[in-house]
Design an enzyme around this catalytic site. Structure first.
Site, PDB file in Angstrom:
ATOM      1  N   GLU A   1      58.759 -20.605  27.443  1.00  0.00           N
ATOM      2  CA  GLU A   1      57.557 -20.960  28.190  1.00  0.00           C
ATOM      3  C   GLU A   1      56.722 -19.694  28.363  1.00  0.00           C
ATOM      4  O   GLU A   1      57.278 -18.620  28.611  1.00  0.00           O
ATOM      5  CB  GLU A   1      57.917 -21.542  29.562  1.00  0.00           C
ATOM      6  CG  GLU A   1      56.699 -21.953  30.376  1.00  0.00           C
ATOM      7  CD  GLU A   1      57.067 -22.675  31.675  1.00  0.00           C
ATOM      8  OE1 GLU A   1      56.162 -23.236  32.311  1.00  0.00           O
ATOM      9  OE2 GLU A   1      58.257 -22.672  32.046  1.00  0.00           O
TER      10      GLU A   1
ATOM     11  N   ASN B   1      56.511 -25.884  33.267  1.00  0.00           N
ATOM     12  CA  ASN B   1      55.406 -26.270  34.157  1.00  0.00           C
ATOM     13  C   ASN B   1      54.051 -26.055  33.505  1.00  0.00           C
ATOM     14  O   ASN B   1      53.089 -26.777  33.784  1.00  0.00           O
ATOM     15  CB  ASN B   1      55.466 -25.449  35.451  1.00  0.00           C
ATOM     16  CG  ASN B   1      56.701 -25.757  36.280  1.00  0.00           C
ATOM     17  OD1 ASN B   1      57.402 -26.719  36.038  1.00  0.00           O
ATOM     18  ND2 ASN B   1      56.957 -24.924  37.264  1.00  0.00           N
TER      19      ASN B   1
ATOM     20  N   ASN C   1      57.202 -32.561  31.842  1.00  0.00           N
ATOM     21  CA  ASN C   1      58.153 -31.597  32.395  1.00  0.00           C
ATOM     22  C   ASN C   1      58.266 -31.779  33.900  1.00  0.00           C
ATOM     23  O   ASN C   1      57.255 -31.771  34.605  1.00  0.00           O
ATOM     24  CB  ASN C   1      57.675 -30.171  32.098  1.00  0.00           C
ATOM     25  CG  ASN C   1      58.576 -29.130  32.727  1.00  0.00           C
ATOM     26  OD1 ASN C   1      59.658 -28.851  32.215  1.00  0.00           O
ATOM     27  ND2 ASN C   1      58.144 -28.548  33.840  1.00  0.00           N
ATOM     28  N   GLU C   2      59.487 -31.988  34.373  1.00  0.00           N
ATOM     29  CA  GLU C   2      59.772 -32.068  35.824  1.00  0.00           C
ATOM     30  C   GLU C   2      58.731 -32.937  36.544  1.00  0.00           C
ATOM     31  O   GLU C   2      58.140 -32.522  37.545  1.00  0.00           O
ATOM     32  CB  GLU C   2      59.839 -30.657  36.418  1.00  0.00           C
ATOM     33  CG  GLU C   2      60.979 -29.840  35.840  1.00  0.00           C
ATOM     34  CD  GLU C   2      61.096 -28.444  36.431  1.00  0.00           C
ATOM     35  OE1 GLU C   2      60.224 -28.044  37.233  1.00  0.00           O
ATOM     36  OE2 GLU C   2      62.063 -27.731  36.076  1.00  0.00           O
TER      37      GLU C   2
ATOM     38  N   TYR D   1      69.081 -24.487  38.189  1.00  0.00           N
ATOM     39  CA  TYR D   1      69.261 -23.040  38.248  1.00  0.00           C
ATOM     40  C   TYR D   1      70.209 -22.743  39.409  1.00  0.00           C
ATOM     41  O   TYR D   1      69.894 -23.050  40.558  1.00  0.00           O
ATOM     42  CB  TYR D   1      67.917 -22.334  38.443  1.00  0.00           C
ATOM     43  CG  TYR D   1      66.987 -22.533  37.263  1.00  0.00           C
ATOM     44  CD1 TYR D   1      67.096 -21.723  36.137  1.00  0.00           C
ATOM     45  CD2 TYR D   1      66.026 -23.538  37.272  1.00  0.00           C
ATOM     46  CE1 TYR D   1      66.259 -21.912  35.047  1.00  0.00           C
ATOM     47  CE2 TYR D   1      65.195 -23.737  36.180  1.00  0.00           C
ATOM     48  CZ  TYR D   1      65.309 -22.923  35.066  1.00  0.00           C
ATOM     49  OH  TYR D   1      64.494 -23.117  33.977  1.00  0.00           O
TER      50      TYR D   1
ATOM     51  N   GLU E   1      66.854 -27.046  30.609  1.00  0.00           N
ATOM     52  CA  GLU E   1      66.563 -25.820  31.363  1.00  0.00           C
ATOM     53  C   GLU E   1      67.773 -25.532  32.247  1.00  0.00           C
ATOM     54  O   GLU E   1      68.215 -26.416  32.987  1.00  0.00           O
ATOM     55  CB  GLU E   1      65.319 -25.949  32.256  1.00  0.00           C
ATOM     56  CG  GLU E   1      63.996 -25.784  31.556  1.00  0.00           C
ATOM     57  CD  GLU E   1      62.831 -25.695  32.540  1.00  0.00           C
ATOM     58  OE1 GLU E   1      62.978 -25.007  33.588  1.00  0.00           O
ATOM     59  OE2 GLU E   1      61.795 -26.315  32.272  1.00  0.00           O
TER      60      GLU E   1
END
Length: 537
Positions: A27, A72, A172-173, A246, A294
């Protein structure tokens, strides 16, 4: 010190290991694109401005796939403004990371960089501010042979052959309130959009597969109900569910960091069960698998807690309207030196602890894209590249984690991990009886005399050297064993420019009698045991 034992038997299989399980994520945050990937002033830059030292290093790794271009970032990125002659491209603001996006590296450059590296792109489309038509046009431009406006435009811009991108992430997300165009409040709406986008994109190219977003973390208030509502709408058209996580521990709490793989397994087990429930509800023969695209583990100081706000804590942590904050313009030739805390070994062990968890769930996790994976394989600064400790461990997983993931039975001493709160939104329950020995196994059963059985082992114990037995009595003919060890007496030791980490070499012969290998593993060490067939050497 009691002896630890790992037992593996050929009848107890988990599932086939996907070649894309050990991939990476890219990214354009900071210098990941402008500096690491692209710098037209670099001595090794090619005609497109790509650093050939990076390309050469990555091309030697066999890296199977890279998810790109975010992240993002993609929820405000207009891919159509990033194609064609650079002088005609439109620059944009990136509200996700407060940076200018000049589009020097655009849609074609991302895919052509992947071609040069020899890796497969996993492409993320903008379903935040983007439209269904944008996603359809992107597939047509990228993968259609020719004879249409978008495919002929690709040919006009210099890439006659289709890129043949196989895997497409649908945003994404999209549950995150930090995401532009978030579907946090409307999972059914996002599920319908995934259904329609996947259907339309596959009608343009029936060979592709698509990935829908799950909750961005297991800490989300709506997890796992949100993705259950999403999948109820699009189960029949998508192929994967994307998971992100994460894991964070306080600096110095190595056991909490390395024990974090158990939270990954909780996440995978919950989402797999949810997918199986939706499959049953839909009376579907299709099995939707998981893309853990991720992930990472690192140490950082915990943030102050603000009790009493309840659900508002999650929103308050991300709605940041700061009039003093300025957008950043990244000059690829002014890549700052980055000094991350901790030595090479803590980074290696944090990375591999997660990768072993993914390997233990290879029956459902078919894609794994490590955040920071490119840096792990190709450590770098403004001037050059080098091999960190993580480079070798990642390479060993790419090389040896092939074939079938096998069940592992671990008998070792254990420790308890108390629960802790990283901040208002990320809080872990405790874990008891966590084995000091962390392991996973891959069996590449070759025909005839060929075949490789590989056991990966982490000793989480920070002080003790463990006697270890590996019981493989069920694997007839696997009479040879090599033990590759990565360990440092100085846990803070670091690699750097001009200073590669020492390449792991096979240790002296492991004692192997009657199908049981006996050895010792160093504290806080990474170990790879490779068993092969043939007369004992």
């Amino acid at each position: 010190m009691s002896k630890a034992r790992i037992t593996i038997h050929p009848k107890f299989k988990i599932g086939d290991i996907s070649p894309r399980l050990f991939s990476a994520f890219l990214e354009p945050i900071g210098t990941m694109v402008n500096g690491f990937m692209y710098n037209p002033k670099h001595p090794t830059a090619d005609s497109q401005g790509f650093r050939q030292d990076v390309i050469k290093k990555l091309s030697q790794t066999g890296l199977p796939a890279v998810r790109m271009p975010g992240g993002n970032f993609v929820s405000a990125w207009q891919w159509k403004d990033s194609i064609g002659p650079k002088k005609n491209r439109r620059a944009h603001l990136d509200p996700a990371w407060y940076q200018y996006i000049p589009n020097d590296v655009g849609h074609d450059e991302y895919l052509q960089w992947a071609e040069k590296v020899g890796t497969s792109p996993i492409y993320t489309v903008n379903l935040g501010t983007g439209t269904l038509q944008d996603a359809m046009d992107c597939v047509e431009y990228t993968n259609h042979e020719g004879g249409t406006y978008w495919s002929d435009l690709r040919r006009q811009y210099g890439h006659a052959a289709p890129y043949k991108v196989k895997t497409w992430c649908l945003g994404n997300e999209m549950d995150g309130h930090w995401q532009l165009g978030s579907w946090e409040k409307d999972p059914v709406g996002y599920g319908n959009l995934c259904h329609e986008a996947s259907k339309a994109m596959k009608w343009i190219d029936a060979s592709i597969e698509t990935v829908a977003c799950a909750s961005s973390a297991s800490f989300m208030d709506h997890y796992p109900e949100w993705e259950a509502k999403v999948m109820d709408q699009c189960y029949d058209t998508v192929d994967y569910l994307a998971l992100h996580h994460y894991h964070i521990a306080k600096p110095g709490d190595t056991l909490a960091l390395l024990g974090g793989s158990h939270y990954y397994e909780d996440f995978i087990n919950t989402e797999a069960a949810m997918l199986d429930y939706i499959q049953a509800k839909h009376r579907s023969p299709r099995k939707v698998n998981i893309s853990f695209d991720e992930y990472g583990a690192f140490e950082r100081p915990f943030s102050p807690l603000n009790p009493g706000y309840g659900p508002y804590n999650m929103a308050r942590s991300h709605y940041k309207f700061d009039p003093e904050r300025k957008y950043i313009r990244h000059d690829p030739d002014k890549m700052p030196e980055r000094e991350f805390p901790g030595g090479d070994m803590i980074k290696l062990l944090g990375m591999t602890s997660i990768q072993l968890a993914l390997l233990r769930h290879a029956d459902r996790v078919k894609i794994g894209c490590m955040t920071g994976g490119l840096g792990a394989l190709c450590a770098n600064n403004h001037d050059t590249v080098w091999n960190s400790a993580s480079h070798y461990a990642f390479m060993q997983l790419i090389q040896f984690a092939r074939g079938i993931s096998m069940q592992v039975q671990v008998d070792s001493e254990t420790f308890d991990m108390p629960g802790y709160a990283i901040d208002d939104t990320s809080q872990y329950t405790g874990k008891n009886n966590v084995p000091y020995i962390d392991t996973a196994c891959a069996w590449d059963d070759g025909k005839g005399s060929k075949g490789t059985l590989t056991i990966f082992v982490i000793n989480r114990n920070p002080t003790e050297k463990y006697p270890l037995e590996l019981d493989i009595r069920g694997f007839e003919g696997y009479n040879n064993c090599k033990h590759y060890e990565m360990f440092s007496e100085d846990f803070e030791a670091k690699s750097g420019a001009g200073k590669d980490w020492a390449e792991p070499k096979a240790k002296s012969k492991v004692k192997l009698e009657n199908g049981i290998a006996s050895t010792k593993v160093q504290p806080l060490s990474w170990n790879v045991f490779v068993f092969t067939k043939g007369a004992e050497k």
